[in-house]
Design a protein around this motif. Structure first.
Motif, short mmCIF file in Angstrom:
data_model
loop_
_atom_site.label_atom_id
_atom_site.label_comp_id
_atom_site.label_asym_id
_atom_site.label_seq_id
_atom_site.Cartn_x
_atom_site.Cartn_y
_atom_site.Cartn_z
N TRP A 84 -1.96 -5.56 -0.04
CA TRP A 84 -3.04 -4.71 0.43
C TRP A 84 -2.51 -3.68 1.41
N GLU A 85 -3.25 -2.60 1.55
CA GLU A 85 -2.90 -1.53 2.48
C GLU A 85 -4.18 -0.91 3.00
N SER A 86 -4.16 -0.50 4.27
CA SER A 86 -5.35 0.07 4.88
C SER A 86 -4.97 1.24 5.78
N ASN A 87 -5.97 2.11 6.02
CA ASN A 87 -5.79 3.21 6.95
C ASN A 87 -7.10 3.42 7.71
N LYS A 125 -9.99 3.15 4.81
CA LYS A 125 -9.39 3.19 3.47
C LYS A 125 -8.68 1.86 3.23
N LEU A 126 -9.11 1.14 2.21
CA LEU A 126 -8.53 -0.17 1.91
C LEU A 126 -8.29 -0.28 0.41
N ALA A 127 -7.08 -0.66 0.03
CA ALA A 127 -6.73 -0.82 -1.38
C ALA A 127 -6.10 -2.19 -1.59
N LEU A 128 -6.40 -2.79 -2.74
CA LEU A 128 -5.86 -4.10 -3.11
C LEU A 128 -5.18 -3.97 -4.46
N ASN A 129 -3.97 -4.58 -4.57
CA ASN A 129 -3.19 -4.49 -5.81
C ASN A 129 -2.82 -5.90 -6.28
N PHE A 154 -11.44 -0.22 -1.88
CA PHE A 154 -12.68 -0.73 -1.30
C PHE A 154 -12.95 0.05 -0.01
N ASP A 155 -13.27 1.33 -0.12
CA ASP A 155 -13.52 2.14 1.07
C ASP A 155 -14.87 1.79 1.69
N ARG A 156 -14.94 1.93 3.01
CA ARG A 156 -16.18 1.73 3.73
C ARG A 156 -16.27 2.72 4.89
N ASP A 157 -17.49 3.20 5.15
CA ASP A 157 -17.74 3.98 6.36
C ASP A 157 -18.10 3.02 7.49
N LEU A 211 -6.38 -8.10 9.98
CA LEU A 211 -6.60 -6.66 10.13
C LEU A 211 -7.38 -6.41 11.41
N ALA A 212 -6.86 -5.53 12.27
CA ALA A 212 -7.53 -5.17 13.52
C ALA A 212 -7.63 -3.66 13.60
N LEU A 213 -8.82 -3.16 13.86
CA LEU A 213 -9.07 -1.72 13.91
C LEU A 213 -9.18 -1.29 15.36
N PRO A 214 -8.27 -0.43 15.83
CA PRO A 214 -8.31 -0.01 17.24
C PRO A 214 -9.51 0.89 17.53
N LEU A 215 -10.15 0.66 18.67
CA LEU A 215 -11.30 1.46 19.09
C LEU A 215 -10.88 2.45 20.17
N PRO A 216 -11.61 3.57 20.28
CA PRO A 216 -11.25 4.58 21.28
C PRO A 216 -11.22 4.00 22.69
#
Length: 727
Positions: free
Chosen positions: A472-475, A516-520, A528-531, A497-502
């Motif tokens: 998997w890969e994310s941005n 942006k999240l992709a699974l292979n 599997f993108d999400r807002d 997976l940890a998403l840094p906040l401002p």
């Protein structure tokens, strides 16, 4: 066979005739020889019986009318004993029964004669009337609507009654709160849940519907109430193939949840019982338009209002469907769908496969039309299938994934509706199956008071039945992460997976950042993108800009203040040109406040918006009646709108200001610790005026969902914490 009353009358008449006949045939008594009178001759019982039989033979044969009430077949009685035993007991005793109807816009559209409550003509009223006819001699149906001036019965007939208490909410999210407050004001026996229409149009997730229904069911059963679930009707706006699919997600979720809970589910949108076969139409290109034309004739076509409601005629049909499903269940159709599976087939491609079986002893011509759920587009398929008697045939439907945000978010299940037409019947089949070979579940879709980072707890689920290796890969916000997982058969793993906040000081109040999240795995790659919306906790005395829905610059700001007695909210309407519309109103403000205590506020729940409207001129605004649960689940009070002050004023420089004052006593379940950053209110403001719309926070969740709100800290030194929501 006579009813008890008729049998009693006939036997009484026969006995009287028998006695009269015997007395007429008896010889006269001899004349008295002395002043003492002679004893009267009394016929014995055999003589009376013989005379009665002789008299009965001379009577004309009565015409016996079949009765529909109080006459259940063994199958019907078993069904009632399984699903509604308490109600059956009261009905058979001819006691009063009260039904609380928890509905959304599906309750609208019924028309009654002037002065009569339209609920009597709604599907709920039709259903109740059929129940009354089935079980009662007289009495009928009465509507409970406190304060209404409408006539609550069609005819003032005395006797036991079915009482219906309509409680309307815009979402199943607030249904449990509505039931525990308004619904419990009487002495209900049954809860009729008619939700899902507005939730389907709003795109409420399957998980939210499931959680809300479970809460509603727990609330009802906590009072020992019995439950019936009525599924939402399909819409039919242009394009019909997409509109028909909008409500099928909630319908399938409610059907499954009802089955697990042993509750009757009735699909009010069952086309097989609403529509006939299009006369003379052949082929999908003729059958579908003809079918839609017939269905649209049953709807109030008001697409400008965003929802199509049933006409009075369709309400009558829906009431008939509901009664049939309660009495004996839904009738079958001449086909059956088995062995369904949905498989990712490369980037942006999905395949739905199932087995279609003919359950009749004669050939069957079937037309299959895959509907268009949000985020998907069916590819060209052959809609015409010929099935021999008892035959089965595999079916494969291909879809393009046009918006990955509509892939399963919470339960890993694809819900793909397919319209099946065969002979004189048509029905939307809601096919719900796990996504293969893998799916992603967001275990944390909303989180409050997040500081440095947010962990969405993304769980990868293996649905292949064999071992699975994947990468998997994310941005997120310019930061990339990647990893690998190895799953056993039907296993799962939560991504690290940890998403840094401002972290900067007074950063923008609201941001929407895509993940942006992709699974292979095994040559299959799927995005599997999400807002993700993040809103910073706001504090007292802080001016926060609202966002305009048109994404153009906005100068409308919100400020909150508080003291020991009141909460003050001020909207500065810079650049907003207010003009009265045809109804004399220039603006509308919807205010949601979650005033539960700190620990409760971070759990699922509901609020109800305070609606405030006013004219363009300076002066007092109008506060609409307030729902008992307005300030959060657990509230149950009568709130006087006049105690909430709202006024529009003008400044010397020409600016406009809307000020709202709420008494702290109305927020009685809140700790109200001023100066403490953990003393918080959930908050959202939506303002419409001057031809534009503005909001503090907005997601795909329903506006009354407590998890859709931002946070107001009751301190002028708010912490640097965030509310995070996954769309």
């Amino acid at each position: 066979m006579f009813s008890n009353r008729k049998t009693f009358l006939h036997l009484g008449a026969l006995a009287l005739l028998g006695v009269t006949g015997l007395r007429a045939q008896a010889p006269a008594a001899p004349a008295p020889a002395a002043p003492t009178p002679a004893a009267e001759t009394v016929p014995d019982l055999p003589a009376l019986q013989a005379a009665a039989r002789a008299a009965e033979q001379k009577l004309p044969t009565p015409a016996v009318l079949p009765q529909t009430y109080f006459d259940l077949t063994p199958v019907q009685r078993d069904r009632w004993r399984k699903f509604l035993p308490q109600t059956l007991l009261k009905l058979t005793r001819r006691e009063r029964v009260e039904i609380v109807v928890l509905g959304d816009a599906i309750l609208d559209g019924a028309k009654a004669e002037p002065g009569v409550d339209p609920v009597l003509k709604s599907f709920a009223g039709v259903f109740a009337k059929k129940l009354a006819t089935q079980f009662y001699y007289t009495g009928g149906v009465r509507v409970i609507r406190p304060g209404a001036r409408l006539r609550d019965k069609e005819s003032k007939v005395m006797g036991p009654e079915i009482l219906i208490h309509p409680v309307q909410t815009s979402s199943i999210i607030s249904a449990a709160s509505a039931l525990s407050t308004v619904g419990f004001q009487g002495q209900p026996d049954v809860v009729l849940v008619a939700q899902g229409l507005e939730d389907g149009l709003a795109g409420v997730s399957a998980a939210d519907v499931t959680v809300a229904f479970r809460s509603l069911l727990d609330t009802a059963r906590g009072k020992r109430l019995e439950v019936i679930v009525a599924g939402p009707i399909p819409q039919a706006a242009d394009p019909e193939e997409a509109s028909l699919a909008l409500t099928r997600g909630p319908a399938s979720v409610l059907r499954e949840a009802s089955a697990r809970a042993d509750v009757i589910f009735s699909d009010l949108g069952d086309l097989s019982r609403l529509l006939g076969a299009p006369a003379g139409a052949k082929g999908a290109d003729q059958i579908f338009p003809a079918l839609m034309q017939e269905y649209q004739s049953l709807l109030n076509l008001l697409p400008s209002q965003g929802v199509m409601t049933p006409t009075a005629g369709m309400h009558a049909e829906m009431g008939r469907i509901l009664f049939q499903d309660v009495m004996q269940g839904a009738p079958g159709v001449p086909w059956k769908i088995n062995a369904s599976k949905a498989t990712l087939a490369g980037q942006g491609q999905l395949t739905l496969e199932f087995e279609l079986a003919n359950t009749r002893r004669e050939p069957l011509a079937v037309t299959l039309l895959p509907l268009v759920p949000a985020g998907f587009k069916p590819k060209d398929t052959n809609p015409e299938i010929e099935l021999a008697a008892g035959a089965k045939q595999p079916v494969k439907l291909n879809y393009a994934i046009t918006d990955t945000r509509h892939l399963p978010l919470t339960d890993g299940e694809m819900r793909l509706p397919v319209l099946v037409i065969a002979g004189k019947q048509s029905r939307i089949e809601d096919i719900a199956v796990p996504l293969r070979p893998f799916s992603i579940t967001w275990n944390a879709r909303a989180a409050f008071n997040q500081e440095a980072e947010f962990s969405p707890e993304l769980e990868i689920e293996n649905s292949t039945g064999a071992s699975l290796s994947a990468s998997w890969e994310s941005n997120w916000g310019g930061k990339s992460q990647e990893g690998k997982i190895a799953l056993e058969a039907d296993g799962s793993e939560v991504l690290k997976l940890a998403l840094p906040l401002p972290a900067e000081g007074r950063s923008p109040m609201r941001r929407v950042l895509p993940l942006k999240l992709a699974l292979n795995s095994n040559g299959v790659r799927q995005i599997f993108d999400r807002d993700i919306e993040i809103t910073r906790n706001m504090g007292l005395k802080e001016s926060v800009p609202l966002t305009a829905t048109d994404r153009q610059e906005s100068a409308v700001t919100l400020r909150a203040d508080a003291d020991s007695m009141k909460l003050f909210l001020t909207l500065d309407l810079t650049g907003v040109s207010l003009v009265d519309d045809s109804s004399g109103k220039a603006f509308e403000l919807l205010l949601n406040l979650d005033a539960r205590s700190y620990g409760e506020r971070q759990t699922p729940g509901a609020t109800a918006a305070l609606r405030i409207t006013g004219k363009a001129a300076d002066g007092e605004a109008l506060v609409d009646p307030i729902a008992p649960w307005a300030f959060g689940s657990g509230y149950a009070a009568v709130f006087e709108p006049k105690e909430i002050q709202a006024s529009l004023s003008s400044a010397a420089g020409g600016g406009r200001r809307l000020t709202i004052t709420l008494p702290k006593s109305y927020l009685y379940r809140h700790e109200w610790a001023l100066g403490n950053g953990n003393s918080q209110l959930g908050l959202n403001v939506r303002f419409q005026g001057g031809g534009r719309d503005y909001f503090l926070t907005r997601t795909r969740r329903q506006g009354d969902d407590a998890e859709s709100l931002s946070v107001l800290e009751l301190t002028d030194k708010p912490t640097q914490r965030w509310t995070v929501r996954v769309d």
